[in-house]
Design an enzyme around this catalytic site. Structure first.
Site, PDB file in Angstrom:
ATOM      1  N   LYS A 124      60.538   1.597  25.677  1.00 49.47           N
ATOM      2  CA  LYS A 124      59.698   2.372  26.605  1.00 49.47           C
ATOM      3  C   LYS A 124      60.449   2.487  27.921  1.00 49.47           C
ATOM      4  O   LYS A 124      61.322   1.664  28.210  1.00 49.47           O
ATOM      5  CB  LYS A 124      58.365   1.640  26.827  1.00 49.47           C
ATOM      6  N   ASP A 164      55.259  10.671  27.582  1.00 46.99           N
ATOM      7  CA  ASP A 164      54.112   9.780  27.794  1.00 46.99           C
ATOM      8  C   ASP A 164      53.432  10.351  29.035  1.00 46.99           C
ATOM      9  O   ASP A 164      53.617  11.544  29.346  1.00 46.99           O
ATOM     10  CB  ASP A 164      54.585   8.322  28.007  1.00 46.99           C
TER      11      ASP A 164
END
Ligand code: NDP
Length: 443
Positions: A124, A164
């Site tokens: 991430k 995201d």
């Protein structure tokens, strides 16, 4: 495993990372029995290894705004675990992020990706850059600077980022363009690409559609379906919009949506075309909805989303947005189940409350895995240099969500018949990653 001792130590070693501690605690609580029943996990120090990222990359992102002033942001990429495939996980651009945010998201991603049945490790990243209010040119200059550093750490077989919060099709386009320019190769280094340049059909819709597919499975298991159900959704971004679309296609009625400033309640059912116009095209605020839909209400308190009577609640905005007070209101209003579209949107206390009440509670790592699953399918299509049809991708997404649902039931069923999906998802994901780590030796 001495869970308390381990968690105390982790908190000491990683201070100020509350969201990360929350995510680790939830996993440890779920896997405790499986861990203690299999001494090989302890011998191989799996817990100690699995909570520590393979590496954390932090870098400076300088860029010039439209007035000619230099701006500097912090960039991050956390390559968490590659036991079952290349690092894979989104990029978040939001002013409130910290290393703890990315560690929590990366840790969750490891188990989520394992659940998809596809070969993807977990990662991430992102930045404290806020795309809100920036011009397209400013966003482009930021993305180009971000990728000018990130490109050396990523690649189709190494680490494949996606979108995201704050990173949608526009940002992925700018990031991909800069990567290609630097390395001089057209390759699948990012997912969520445009349909005409290597993207997959249904990727944009995948997280929201997948969320509703698993919700549908839960409802079927409980002898009902979405037809006529009242659904409360928070958020109005990528996940929320396509969750709402699929709910409506399956006969449900979406009553609420929100953004970070407030929420709307429309008892006649949300007008999704209007939401798409405001949010996707005009990049506006959700309060503008009531300027066209006079019967709808706007509230500055985005928690009001959970005060509306509903059968199904789909939190799709951000972490810890649904607290125990909201959970109590949902239950007292007869809500059957909560499925997490966002990552960890339900607080730990609220999760415990819902499980105690035996209300359905599907955690994000299972419920929102459809996004990364179709990202995995985009990687497959890129490797094969072909593009499947929308139906082909949607069918595969549906199948993957069914498998995730079944894995949760397999590992989460209690003796009294209640299925703890939180435990089921954590155990299924953990076993796959932990066994792969053991197979690959001490690395
Ligand atoms: P978007 O940026 O498209 O939308 C985010 C939505 O959440 C917006 O409505 C935004 O409101 C709201 N929001 C963001 N931050 C906050 C906050 N601090 N408080 C309240 N509301 C907030 O993001 P996505 O839809 O892509 O992501 C939403 C969630 O889903 C995140 O948790 C993400 O990690 C998760 N997720 C996303 C996947 C994907 O494929 N996109 C895959 C799996 C999980 P505003 O416009 O005011 O900022």
């Amino acid at each position: 495993m001495d869970k308390t001792k381990f968690l105390n130590q982790l908190k000491k070693q990683t201070p100020n990372e509350d969201e990360f501690h929350q995510a680790v605690t939830e996993v440890l609580e779920s896997i405790e029995d499986v861990y203690n029943d299999n001494p090989k996990f302890e011998t191989n120090k799996i817990i100690e290894r699995i909570v520590m990222p393979d590496r954390i990359i932090m870098f400076r992102v300088p860029w010039m705004d439209d007035t000619g002033e230099i701006q500097v942001n912090q960039g991050y990429r956390i390559e968490f675990n590659s036991a079952i495939g290349p690092y894979k996980g989104g990029l978040r651009f939001h002013p409130d992020v910290s290393i703890g945010t990315f560690k929590f998201l990366g840790f969750e991603q490891v188990f989520k990706n394992a659940l998809t049945t596809l070969p993807m490790g977990g990662g991430k990243g992102g930045s404290n850059f806020d795309p809100k209010g920036k011009s397209d040119n400013e966003v482009m200059r930021f993305c180009q600077s971000f990728m000018t550093e990130l490109y050396r750490h990523v690649g189709p077989e190494t680490d494949v980022p996606a979108g995201d919060i704050g990173v949608g099709g526009r940002e992925i386009g700018f990031l991909f363009g800069q990567y290609k320019r630097i390395v001089n190769r057209f390759e699948g280094v990012l997912t969520g690409k445009g349909i005409n340049w290597g993207g997959s059909w249904i990727r944009k819709e995948a997280t929201g559609y997948g969320l509703v597919y698993i919700t549908q499975h839960w409802l079927t298991e409980h002898g009902t379906d979405l037809k006529g159900k009242r659904v409360a959704i928070s958020g109005s971004g990528n996940v929320a919009i396509y969750a709402a679309e699929k709910v409506m296609q399956l006969g449900g009625k979406v009553i609420t949506m929100s953004d970070s400033n407030g929420c709307i309640i429309d008892e006649e059912g949300i007008d999704l075309n209007l939401i798409k116009l405001i949010k996707e095209i005009e990049r506006g605020r959700i309060r503008e909805y009531i300027e066209t839909r006079y019967n709808a209400q706007y509230s500055k308190d985005r928690n009001d989303v959970w005060k509306v009577k509903c059968d199904v609640a789909l939190p799709c905005a951000t972490q810890n947005e649904l607290d125990v007070e909201s959970a109590k209101i949902l239950v007292s209003n007869g809500c059957l189940m909560v499925a997490e579209g966002a990552n960890m949107p339900v607080t730990a206390e609220a999760v415990h409350y819902l499980l105690h009440q035996k209300v359905g509670m599907i955690p994000g790592k299972a419920a929102n895995a459809g996004g990364v699953a179709v990202s995995g399918l985009e990687m497959t299509q890129n490797s094969m240099k072909l593009q499947w049809t929308p139906k082909e991708v949607d069918d595969r997404l549906y199948h993957i969500m069914s498998e995730i649902h079944d894995a949760c039931v397999k590992y989460g069923k209690r003796e009294d018949g209640y299925v703890d999906y939180v435990k089921g998802a954590n155990v299924a994901g953990f076993l796959k990653v932990a066994n792969a780590m053991i197979d690959q030796g001490l690395i």
